[in-house]
Design a protein around this motif. Structure first.
Motif, PDB file in Angstrom:
ATOM      1  N   UNK A   1       0.853  -1.192   0.000  1.00 47.77           N
ATOM      2  CA  UNK A   1       0.000   0.000   0.000  1.00 47.77           C
ATOM      3  C   UNK A   1       0.889   1.242   0.000  1.00 47.77           C
ATOM      4  N   UNK A   2       0.353   2.366  -0.437  1.00 47.59           N
ATOM      5  CA  UNK A   2       1.096   3.630  -0.369  1.00 47.59           C
ATOM      6  C   UNK A   2       0.898   4.226   1.019  1.00 47.59           C
ATOM      7  N   UNK A   3       1.932   4.187   1.866  1.00 49.27           N
ATOM      8  CA  UNK A   3       1.771   4.625   3.262  1.00 49.27           C
ATOM      9  C   UNK A   3       1.387   6.101   3.377  1.00 49.27           C
ATOM     10  N   UNK A   4       1.730   6.900   2.351  1.00 50.88           N
ATOM     11  CA  UNK A   4       1.387   8.324   2.407  1.00 50.88           C
ATOM     12  C   UNK A   4      -0.121   8.538   2.373  1.00 50.88           C
ATOM     13  N   UNK A   5      -0.831   7.586   1.774  1.00 52.75           N
ATOM     14  CA  UNK A   5      -2.273   7.758   1.633  1.00 52.75           C
ATOM     15  C   UNK A   5      -3.054   7.112   2.771  1.00 52.75           C
ATOM     16  N   UNK A   6      -2.348   6.468   3.711  1.00 55.12           N
ATOM     17  CA  UNK A   6      -3.040   5.833   4.842  1.00 55.12           C
ATOM     18  C   UNK A   6      -2.942   6.733   6.065  1.00 55.12           C
ATOM     19  N   UNK A   7      -4.079   7.067   6.696  1.00 52.93           N
ATOM     20  CA  UNK A   7      -4.051   7.953   7.865  1.00 52.93           C
ATOM     21  C   UNK A   7      -3.466   7.233   9.078  1.00 52.93           C
ATOM     22  N   UNK A   8      -2.885   7.983  10.023  1.00 56.39           N
ATOM     23  CA  UNK A   8      -2.373   7.362  11.245  1.00 56.39           C
ATOM     24  C   UNK A   8      -3.506   6.785  12.078  1.00 56.39           C
ATOM     25  N   UNK A   9      -3.190   5.782  12.895  1.00 61.47           N
ATOM     26  CA  UNK A   9      -4.186   5.254  13.831  1.00 61.47           C
ATOM     27  C   UNK A   9      -4.617   6.385  14.763  1.00 61.47           C
TER      28      UNK A   9
ATOM     29  N   UNK B   1       4.840  12.395   8.694  1.00 60.82           N
ATOM     30  CA  UNK B   1       6.118  11.724   8.439  1.00 60.82           C
ATOM     31  C   UNK B   1       6.579  10.840   9.597  1.00 60.82           C
ATOM     32  N   UNK B   2       5.693  10.553  10.533  1.00 59.45           N
ATOM     33  CA  UNK B   2       6.015   9.654  11.649  1.00 59.45           C
ATOM     34  C   UNK B   2       4.689   9.143  12.195  1.00 59.45           C
ATOM     35  N   UNK B   3       4.323   7.913  11.811  1.00 61.91           N
ATOM     36  CA  UNK B   3       2.991   7.455  12.203  1.00 61.91           C
ATOM     37  C   UNK B   3       2.900   5.933  12.202  1.00 61.91           C
ATOM     38  N   UNK B   4       1.892   5.451  12.921  1.00 67.43           N
ATOM     39  CA  UNK B   4       1.569   4.026  12.909  1.00 67.43           C
ATOM     40  C   UNK B   4       0.274   3.874  12.136  1.00 67.43           C
ATOM     41  N   UNK B   5       0.272   2.954  11.170  1.00 71.70           N
ATOM     42  CA  UNK B   5      -0.878   2.836  10.273  1.00 71.70           C
ATOM     43  C   UNK B   5      -1.405   1.392  10.231  1.00 71.70           C
ATOM     44  N   UNK B   6      -2.635   1.268   9.808  1.00 76.83           N
ATOM     45  CA  UNK B   6      -3.252  -0.033   9.608  1.00 76.83           C
ATOM     46  C   UNK B   6      -2.877  -0.523   8.216  1.00 76.83           C
TER      47      UNK B   6
END
Length: 210
Positions: free
Chosen positions: A10-18, A166-171
DNA sequence: GCTAGGATGCTCT
DNA sequence: GAGCATCCTAGCC
């Protein structure tokens, strides 16, 4: 030990942080649910993404091994921040360890990130770790000190929230069942050694210890 | 394959 | 001054 094809990532830039509520829950619950989640970090030049496969819970009450056990000190103050904050400290004078703070503000609980699967930025991780090109990918993130070294995490991340662009935990869309997760005593501690507060993805080749 | 020991510096007593 | 939520290497099976 197969890594996914780049095109299937997946493109991590397009996934919101938890959301903050994810972290402001019981520490063991958060620890277990962090398995399979993505840690994303981006600096001026590079993006890193990895999938968490091993963590340890450090509880707010009756946990002698937890840095919060003796109360608030200058060192551990970000451990008492609101859930979703990073707690980063130096261990053995050489290595950084990164924790995800859990529970409401003022509680003093956290989850140590111990190992992950490298998904994006492998070449830069290799360089940061001082490994030769072509060395085993397993050596990149298979331990708490290795993980911070590979991702360039240091004191400057202490107290930072895991909800930045630029610093996040994502699903990552991964669903792990009870049968995918194992637990064991925590590693490298001298107190409360009997408590099964280390959680990891069963049979994963990416763990810090078999 | 395994294990023992050293590196290294901050934090709290 | 001791202890530490670690990692790597050398030396030995």
């Amino acid at each position: 030990m197969k890594l996914p094809e780049k095109s299937s990532l997946p493109d991590p830039n397009s996934i919101p942080p938890l959301k903050s509520e994810f972290f402001q829950r019981d520490t063991v619950t958060v620890a277990r649910e962090l398995l399979g989640k993505g840690l994303f970090l981006r600096n001026r030049k590079h993006s890193f993404l990895c999938e968490i496969v091993e963590v340890e819970a450090y509880l707010p009450q009756n946990d002698e091994a937890s840095h919060s056990f003796k109360g608030l000190t200058p060192r551990n103050q970000s451990m008492f921040e609101v859930g979703g904050t990073a707690y980063v400290y130096l261990i053995y004078g050489m290595y950084w360890c990164v924790n995800v703070v859990t529970e409401p503000q003022g509680t003093g609980a956290a989850v140590l990130l111990r190992a992950a699967i490298p998904l994006l930025g492998l070449k830069e991780m290799q360089k940061n770790r001082g490994l030769k090109p072509g060395s085993s990918e397993r050596a990149l993130l298979s331990g708490p000190g290795k993980l911070t070294q590979a991702l360039n995490i240091n004191r400057s991340f202490d107290g930072v929230k895991f909800n930045q662009a630029d610093f996040k935990i994502i699903d990552l869309g991964k669903v792990l069942g009870e049968s995918d997760i194992s637990s064991s005593p925590r590693i490298g501690i001298s107190k409360a050694q009997d408590r099964p507060l280390r959680f990891f993805v069963k049979n994963s080749p990416w763990l810090s210890k078999q």
